[in-house]
Structure formats: C-alpha cells, structure tokens
Design a protein around this motif. Structure first.
Motif, PDB file in Angstrom:
ATOM      1  N   THR A 191       0.819  -1.231   0.000  1.00 12.08           N
ATOM      2  CA  THR A 191       0.000   0.000   0.000  1.00 12.08           C
ATOM      3  C   THR A 191       0.840   1.263   0.000  1.00 12.08           C
ATOM      4  O   THR A 191       0.281   2.369  -0.119  1.00 12.08           O
ATOM      5  CB  THR A 191      -0.923   0.005   1.241  1.00 12.08           C
ATOM      6  OG1 THR A 191      -0.116  -0.039   2.413  1.00 12.08           O
ATOM      7  CG2 THR A 191      -1.882  -1.181   1.221  1.00 12.08           C
ATOM      8  N   VAL A 192       2.165   1.135   0.179  1.00 12.29           N
ATOM      9  CA  VAL A 192       3.015   2.333   0.301  1.00 12.29           C
ATOM     10  C   VAL A 192       3.904   2.500  -0.923  1.00 12.29           C
ATOM     11  O   VAL A 192       3.818   3.486  -1.666  1.00 12.29           O
ATOM     12  CB  VAL A 192       3.853   2.262   1.586  1.00 12.29           C
ATOM     13  CG1 VAL A 192       4.743   3.494   1.699  1.00 12.29           C
ATOM     14  CG2 VAL A 192       2.957   2.127   2.807  1.00 12.29           C
ATOM     15  N   GLY A 193       4.823   1.585  -1.132  1.00 17.45           N
ATOM     16  CA  GLY A 193       5.777   1.731  -2.227  1.00 17.45           C
ATOM     17  C   GLY A 193       6.087   0.382  -2.867  1.00 17.45           C
ATOM     18  O   GLY A 193       5.459  -0.639  -2.582  1.00 17.45           O
ATOM     19  N   VAL A 194       7.092   0.388  -3.724  1.00 12.93           N
ATOM     20  CA  VAL A 194       7.466  -0.835  -4.443  1.00 12.93           C
ATOM     21  C   VAL A 194       8.012  -1.854  -3.453  1.00 12.93           C
ATOM     22  O   VAL A 194       8.935  -1.560  -2.682  1.00 12.93           O
ATOM     23  CB  VAL A 194       8.511  -0.546  -5.534  1.00 12.93           C
ATOM     24  CG1 VAL A 194       8.966  -1.844  -6.183  1.00 12.93           C
ATOM     25  CG2 VAL A 194       7.950   0.416  -6.559  1.00 12.93           C
ATOM     26  N   ASN A 238      -9.731  -1.130  -4.842  1.00 12.09           N
ATOM     27  CA  ASN A 238      -8.744  -0.994  -3.764  1.00 12.09           C
ATOM     28  C   ASN A 238      -7.363  -1.486  -4.178  1.00 12.09           C
ATOM     29  O   ASN A 238      -6.464  -1.598  -3.343  1.00 12.09           O
ATOM     30  CB  ASN A 238      -9.217  -1.764  -2.524  1.00 12.09           C
ATOM     31  CG  ASN A 238     -10.439  -1.130  -1.882  1.00 12.09           C
ATOM     32  OD1 ASN A 238     -10.539   0.097  -1.827  1.00 12.09           O
ATOM     33  ND2 ASN A 238     -11.369  -1.955  -1.438  1.00 12.09           N
ATOM     34  N   GLY A 239      -7.245  -1.808  -5.445  1.00 12.12           N
ATOM     35  CA  GLY A 239      -5.976  -2.345  -5.921  1.00 12.12           C
ATOM     36  C   GLY A 239      -4.918  -1.274  -6.103  1.00 12.12           C
ATOM     37  O   GLY A 239      -5.155  -0.086  -5.891  1.00 12.12           O
ATOM     38  N   ALA A 257      -1.558   0.199  -3.287  1.00 17.31           N
ATOM     39  CA  ALA A 257      -2.947  -0.270  -3.188  1.00 17.31           C
ATOM     40  C   ALA A 257      -3.635   0.479  -2.043  1.00 17.31           C
ATOM     41  O   ALA A 257      -3.006   0.833  -1.037  1.00 17.31           O
ATOM     42  CB  ALA A 257      -2.968  -1.768  -2.943  1.00 17.31           C
ATOM     43  N   LYS A 258      -4.952   0.680  -2.167  1.00 18.76           N
ATOM     44  CA  LYS A 258      -5.678   1.352  -1.091  1.00 18.76           C
ATOM     45  C   LYS A 258      -5.734   0.474   0.143  1.00 18.76           C
ATOM     46  O   LYS A 258      -5.634   0.954   1.275  1.00 18.76           O
ATOM     47  CB  LYS A 258      -7.080   1.731  -1.549  1.00 18.76           C
ATOM     48  CG  LYS A 258      -7.098   2.870  -2.568  1.00 18.76           C
ATOM     49  CD  LYS A 258      -8.513   3.250  -2.914  1.00 18.76           C
ATOM     50  CE  LYS A 258      -8.526   4.409  -3.913  1.00 18.76           C
ATOM     51  NZ  LYS A 258      -9.908   4.811  -4.245  1.00 18.76           N
ATOM     52  N   THR A 259      -5.990  -0.795  -0.090  1.00 16.76           N
ATOM     53  CA  THR A 259      -5.962  -1.758   1.020  1.00 16.76           C
ATOM     54  C   THR A 259      -5.248  -3.000   0.561  1.00 16.76           C
ATOM     55  O   THR A 259      -5.069  -3.247  -0.640  1.00 16.76           O
ATOM     56  CB  THR A 259      -7.387  -2.145   1.452  1.00 16.76           C
ATOM     57  OG1 THR A 259      -8.018  -2.873   0.386  1.00 16.76           O
ATOM     58  CG2 THR A 259      -8.238  -0.922   1.801  1.00 16.76           C
TER      59      THR A 259
END
Length: 831
Positions: A73-76, A108-109, A159-161
């Motif tokens: 949800t944050v980075g690679v 949410n992807g 991702a959102k979740t």
C-alpha cells in the motif's frame, strides 16, 4: 460489493511482430497454479516459465485471469510482481519487439505499476504500464540478440488496502527467434617437438554451438588437407589431438564453429610451430642448428663438422656442401627448394632418424672407389632414388652392368634405374677414360644424384641356399651388426655371414677369384690380403657398410625379403670411409674376445681366419657367429674345424675357458714353408697366451711370442693343428699368471680329483629349469643375443633353479650358470 473497472486492449500481433510467447489465460481460477502455464503458446526454439507471482502477493480466485491480492500500500515491494521467464534454446537468439498485455484492477488495488527486466537487475522501468493493459516496446538494443535466459516483471504498489486485486488477463511477447551470430573461435599457439607425429589443438569454448569443424593442411591456403582433417567434425569439445602426421613437416590449422543456422567465420590460422634457425651471409638467426631446430640455408654454406637439425631446408639458388667424413643428422626431412643444391663429398653422411620423414629435391652424393685395375668391377648400391646405371658410370661398356639372381649374373641395361636395397656391379671404364691412361690403377669418382633414400626398404631375395647381391640403400653407413640382427638373428632371412668384394686378384681367363670376398658376421670380419700387401685392399670388414656399397648374402630358411631401416644407420664421423666395408653395432654391444690368424708364405699366399668367444655363441653351429670358408683361393685354404665343417669365422661359447681347444685345418696345392701368425687380438685374449699345437711335428708353439713356420706337402690336412691356451704339460701360458710348472705343479694334477660337473637347462611352458648334478648353483644370469641382460639371480644355494619371471617374446636366450665352485656354463635355449 467492490466496484471494478476495466479497459480492454486488443493484441496488435500482426503489426508488432510475431508472438513468441502468449497466453489468453482462460479457465476457472488460473491463480490456483503458480506458475500458470495452461493454454500458453510458445515458440519451439524457446522455453518459458509461464506466468507466476512473487512471494509477497497471494492468488485470488477469479475466472479467466491471473489474479492476485496483497499488493503493497506504500511503495514498491521487490516481492510483489507478476513474472515471465524466457530462455532461448542453445544456438538461438531472441530479438524482442514488444510486450502486450491486458489487465484488470479492483477499486482498492494498486494504482502504480512498473515493467522491468533482469537485464539490469530489475532496476529500470521499461515503457509505461497501466492497470488495464498496454503495448510496451522492447525494440531497444538491450533486448536484441538475447541468447541467455531473461526475466520480465510487472510490479504493482500503492494499493488502497491489502485486499485490493490486480490481474493479468492475457499477454504476449512479440519478436523473432533466430540463430545466434556465432563468435569466431581463437586457436592457441601450437608448439611441437621435432620428432612429434601428433599435436594438440586447443581453444576457448564458444557459446551456443552444436559442433566445431577443424581443418589441418600442409599449406597455409588449405588446399592440401591432411587425410581426415578436411572440415572434421569435433562435437563441442575444446581440444583435439591431431595424429598420424609426418614428423618435421609443417602443418597449418584453422577452426570454425557451427550451429543450426550455419558456420562462424574461420579462426586465426595457426602454424604447428617448430623452432628454426636461418643461415644468411655468415650468421645464424637463432643460434647454430641442433636437433630441436629446423636448419634453413638462405645463402651458400659449407658444413665443416658434424651438424644436427630437426630438419633441413635449402632455399632456391643456394648451394650447401657437406665436407668429406662429416655427418649431417636430421631428425626428420630434407627439402631442397627450386634450384637449391646439397652436395655430399666422398665419405660424408646424411643420417635421418624418422623412418617416415619425407625428402624433396635431389642431392648430389659423391663416392670414390678403391683403386681398380682394368677389367675390375665395383659393387654398388644407390643411396638415392632415380639413379640410372649409365649416369653413374657413363664410360663403362654397355654390357658391363650386372645384378645377381639365383646364383647367376644378370646383364642390366645401362638405362635401368637402380632399385633401393639391390646390388649391382659395374666394370671400371677402359683406361682411355682414366685421367692417366698409362696408370696401373684408377680410383673412380662417381656422383649419385636424386632424392635421398630414407625409411624402411625391403628387397626380395632368392630361395634358401642361394646367394643374393644386396646393398646399403642410404647415403650413410649402416651397422652390419644391426642388419644381421634384423635379417639373421631375429628372422633367419639370411645366413649370418656376409661377403664384400675386394678385387685384389687380377683377372685371369675372364674369371674372378672367390678368394677376393672379405667376410663378416656378428663375431667380426676377416680380410683377403695382408696389411703390408702393396696396392691391395687389405681392410678387414669391421661392421660398417658404407654408402653405395653392395655385398653378398645367402638366403636362409626364413628367406625374404631382407629389410633395411633407419635404426641401422651409423651416426658417427669417420664411419663411412671404408668402401666395401662395414664396425661395431650402435645397439647394445656384444661381448667379444677374438684372435685373427693369418696363413702366409714367401710367395704372397694369404688366408685369414677368425676365432672368438662371444655373447650368444655356442660351441655348435650358430649362423650369426660361424661363417663357412668359401675355399675360393686356388692355392690354399685355411680354416677352423668344427663338426666336420670348415669355418673362416668361428664363434665359441662364453665364458672363455682356457681348456678350450679349436682344431685348425688347411688345404694346399703347393708345398713348401708356410707361416701361421696372429694378426690381431682383442678382449681378454690380449692377456692370454695362445698356443698352436702341431701334431705332426709334435710341437707346441706360443703364437703370442711370434709366428710359427712349418713345412708341408700338397693335400688336405684337417687334424694337424690345434689352437689351445696351455702347452702340452698343462701349464697355463697367461701373461698375468704364475706358471705352475715353475713351482713344480701341473694344473692337471691340481684338478685330478675334481668331480665331473654337469648342468642341464630346459625351457617349457614359459619356465626355465636349471639343474646341476654336482655343485650347488650360486648364480644365474640370462642374456638375449644382443648381449642385454634380462635376468639375474644371486644366492640360489640349490641344485635346481626354476625361473618363471622372464618377460620375453619368443627368441633365443643365453643362460649362464655359475656354481659354488666358480665353474661357469653357458647354454642357449629357445624361449
């Protein structure tokens, strides 16, 4: 319920190249497999992993798509990706065009994506990626000519979740699969020794090949290929041994690689390198020649002393001379280029070691005869190929060239070419062609011109019992001992005594005297004239057969053909000087102890005989050591007698026993006074008194103190004389011993109480059994007929000895048994 949105992209396969790996991804829950391969279409020249997911994401059930959840949800996250691994087959390459895919993402992807490859460790983005799909160009040079495995990944993040999903619904890699552009092989240097008949070719491996192909030729343009090495297939090894070559010859090597699509360029051309040194204007470029260097003559030169070289090259227009008596020894071949000339003066020698060395170009080999009278013949054999009889002696009368077959002289046409190994006789030109027509004798100078003979020669001979005129085929002396070892001792092709013409006796009624044949066998030689005789060939054959010399030999049970080879050639200065003659073998020396006896009178009668004790000889008949007297002198014959046969040369067993006695006989058509004297002595007989016992005159005379003169009537006398080593009182006459008589003792009385000693030796089933019926055996030694010790056993301490450890091919062996009391006995066996 989650709201999904999608974007459908059609695959533009036709516009962007052929698809080499694609999958429409259909079915229920494809994500259940990791990787997923069902339904994929793959070019037959590549292998693929399918589509798989990294360990940071999880499969999510969905129909007709490869779906995953758990995106960061944050980075690679380096573990959150879809992956495609593609590997070209060996010898193939991939030129990529594009990657085309269709995707789908939940609400949410992930919202950020990247397409990366293993080319740079997945660090750089390739093109622009969207959730719904895209065509990404792979036309960059880094994705061309791919010959190893390559991996592509699609990363997703933000991702959102963690429950959001992202899927690949279909994909295709477009491009072409073809053959790799093969690297050009590079050959390592090839260094070979002078005598090498093989060498190793080595190179670094070339990737993606199916085989290598090797060329080996004798020319740098690769027109003359070595048999079996014209585009020879080698598989995919990186080394090859090239065999069956001619030592000393130059070879050129090249290599190319091959795969399904064809060949690489040829490698560098490598010359099989032998060290060389070139003579030019007084200087050698790489030091003086030796057996490891090729000697190249680029300017005129005279070889003053013995020279060795790997091989020899004389450039066109260059003249090289070899001084009289000098030996030019080559491990391998001789090459005379263009008008290059190599001249061997009288008594010089060309030695070649390799039987298979190739010579090119004609040498000039000069030879001088011993002084001849009108009507004399010289016995010749050609050391070069292509020599005609006429060119050798053009002033000889046309019907005076002969060979010899089945005990008959055969007239040879003067135009005939001389055959290697065959003997010829040629009459001296008439005196008007001599430098001084009024002279009594003429030493004829001839020139053999042609390619020098080298290697193995065989010459057919007549059936058993017939005489044959054969000859040395080489431009160097050969060892008579080695010739006899090959053709008599080992094979029984000829009898062991050979004969050399000396032309000492003047012609009478168109006939020539058989007494003019000097004789030689493994014991030694006898001459036909006293050393002091004026204008006569008084040389005793000592074992060297000169270049150009022919001689007589008698066929034995294993007749034909006689064989010559390079191992018989003599590599020693001054050993090619006695024309007719022959010296000691250059192989293992045979132990010899000999005495030469002359029978002479005041009117010039001469007959010489030889008696000796030698390794391999017995007191019976030995073809290698016993030579029958020819009885060719019409006035006298002188010989030793054994088993009712008359011998000009007789060998006796070793060890020498001072109680041995050798009967002597003679035949004479003239009466009067004759003298028996010692001509030469060698070995242990030098320090041994040698007596002649005259039974008719009841005289024992010590020949070491001077000659013995006696009177005779005409007739044959085979029981008058005996050679012995004691006088009639039994006193030993050795110069190094105290005479027992002086002390009032006779050796006969000292030995009167000795037991009769008897030793038997037998061979059966590869075992040798020795039995002594008197004293115990102290020591056993076994020799072959060349004098080489094959076996020795000390401290036997038994009356019987059984030997099972002799490693020998079938041959004649000499068994020497020494008893505890010092007695020695030699026995000859076939093992």
């Amino acid at each position: 319920m989650k709201k999904l949105f999608s974007l459908v992209i059609l695959f533009p396969f036709l516009s962007l190249g052929q698809s080499i790996f694609l999958n429409p991804i259909t079915g229920i829950n494809p994500n259940a497999l990791n990787p997923y391969r069902t339904g994929q279409i793959v070019d037959p020249n590549i292998s693929v992993s399918g589509i798989s997911r990294g360990k940071g994401i999880l499969g999510k059930n969905a129909k007709n798509r490869y779906n995953a959840t758990g995106w960061n949800t944050v980075g690679v996250d380096p573990t959150d990706y879809f992956e495609f691994a593609i590997t070209p087959s060996p010898g193939k390459k991939i030129d990529f065009k594009s990657f085309v895919y269709k995707g789908q993402v939940s609400i949410n992807g992930p919202i950020h994506f990247a397409f990366r490859s293993s080319v740079d460790g997945f660090r750089s983005n390739i093109g622009t990626v969207s959730a719904a799909g895209r065509t990404i160009s792979l036309s960059s040079s880094v994705f061309q000519n791919i010959t190893k495995a390559i991996t592509f990944r699609i990363y997703g993040w933000a991702a959102k979740t963690g429950t959001g999903t992202f899927s690949i619904n279909s994909f295709a890699f477009n491009g072409t699969v073809g053959c790799t552009i093969l690297e050009t092989p590079h050959l390592d240097d090839i260094n070979v020794t002078c005598a090498s008949t093989s060498f190793d070719v080595n190179w670094q491996a070339i990737p993606d090949i199916t085989e290598y192909n090797l060329d080996v030729a004798t020319d740098a343009n690769f027109r003359d290929f070595v048999l079996g090495y014209d585009n020879r297939t080698l598989g995919n090894s990186t080394t090859q041994k090239v065999t069956g070559l001619v030592a000393g010859k130059t070879y050129y090597v090249r290599l190319r690689a091959k795969n399904e699509c064809g060949y690489s360029d040829y490698s560098n051309t490598v010359e099989a390198f032998r060290s060389s040194t070139t003579y030019n204007s007084g200087l050698w470029s790489n030091g003086t020649p030796d057996s490891s260097k090729i000697a190249i003559f680029s300017s005129n030169y005279t070889i003053p002393t013995n020279m060795e070289a790997c091989s020899c090259i004389v450039d066109s227009g260059v003249s090289v001379g070899v001084n009289s008596g000098v030996v030019l020894k080559l491990e391998d071949g001789l090459e005379l280029k263009g008008t290059g000339v190599l001249i061997f003066e009288n008594k010089a020698s060309l030695i070649q070691v390799n039987n298979y060395a190739v010579n090119t170009g004609a040498i000039v080999y000069k030879c001088n005869t011993t002084p001849m009278k009108n009507f004399d013949y010289t016995y010749w054999s050609s050391p070069v190929a292509g020599q005609t009889l006429y060119a050798l002696s053009p002033n000889t009368l046309s019907d005076k060239y002969f060979s010899y077959s089945s005990n008959k002289w055969i007239v040879e046409s003067s135009a005939n070419t001389m055959t290697p190994g065959k003997g010829y006789i040629i009459r001296v030109p008439k005196p008007q062609f001599w430098p001084d027509p009024t002279a009594n004798t003429y030493a004829q100078s001839v020139e053999f011109i042609g390619i020098p003979n080298n290697g193995v020669y065989s010459f057919p001979i007549a059936p058993v019992g017939y005489s044959n005129l054969i000859g040395n085929p080489y431009p160097s002396a050969i060892s008579a001992d080695d010739f006899l070892l090959e053709n008599c001792i080992n094979t029984n092709r000829i009898q062991g005594t050979i004969h050399f013409w000396t032309h000492n006796t003047a012609i009478s009624s168109n006939k020539y005297s058989e007494a003019d044949y000097a004789s030689y066998n493994c014991l030694g030689g006898v001459g036909t004239a006293a050393a002091s005789t004026k204008d006569a060939n008084a040389n005793i054959p000592s074992g060297y057969i000169a270049a150009g010399q022919s001689f007589m030999a008698i066929s034995a049970e294993g007749s034909g053909p006689v064989v010559f080879n390079n191992s018989m050639r003599i590599n020693a200065q001054g050993k090619n000087t006695q024309f007719f003659k022959g010296v000691k073998s250059k192989t293992v020396a045979i132990e010899k102890h000999r005495v030469w006896l002359n029978l002479t009178n005041a009117e010039g009668v001469f007959k010489q005989i030889l008696v000796g004790y030698a390794t391999g000889a017995t007191n019976g008949f030995d073809t290698a050591y016993d030579g029958l007297s020819s009885d060719g002198n019409k006035y006298v014959d002188f010989y030793s007698v054994n088993d009712n046969k008359n011998f000009v040369i007789q060998g006796r067993t070793l060890p020498f026993d001072k109680v041995d006695k050798v009967p002597l006989g003679y035949k004479t058509t003239i009466d009067g006074a004759f003298t028996i004297s010692i001509d030469q002595i060698d070995g242990i007989l030098v320090n041994q008194a040698i007596f002649i016992e005259d039974k008719t005159a009841n005289v024992v005379h010590n020949l070491t103190n001077g000659a013995y003169t006696f009177s005779t009537t005409t007739g044959t006398f085979n029981d008058r004389f005996i050679i012995c080593y004691k006088d009639n009182s039994g006193v030993v006459k050795s110069k190094n011993q105290v005479e027992l008589v002086a002390n009032g003792k006779a050796e006969s009385s000292i030995n009167s109480n000795k037991k009769e000693e008897k030793i038997t030796v037998s061979a059966k089933n590869r075992q040798i059994k020795i039995a002594s019926f008197a004293e115990t055996i102290a020591k056993v030694l076994i020799y072959d007929l060349r004098g080489r010790q094959l076996y020795e056993k000390d401290s036997v301490n038994s009356n019987e000895c059984i030997i099972t450890s002799i490693d020998s091919t079938k041959q004649i062996l000499v068994v020497v048994t020494i008893l505890d009391n010092g007695m020695k006995q030699s026995n000859k066996i076939v093992f």
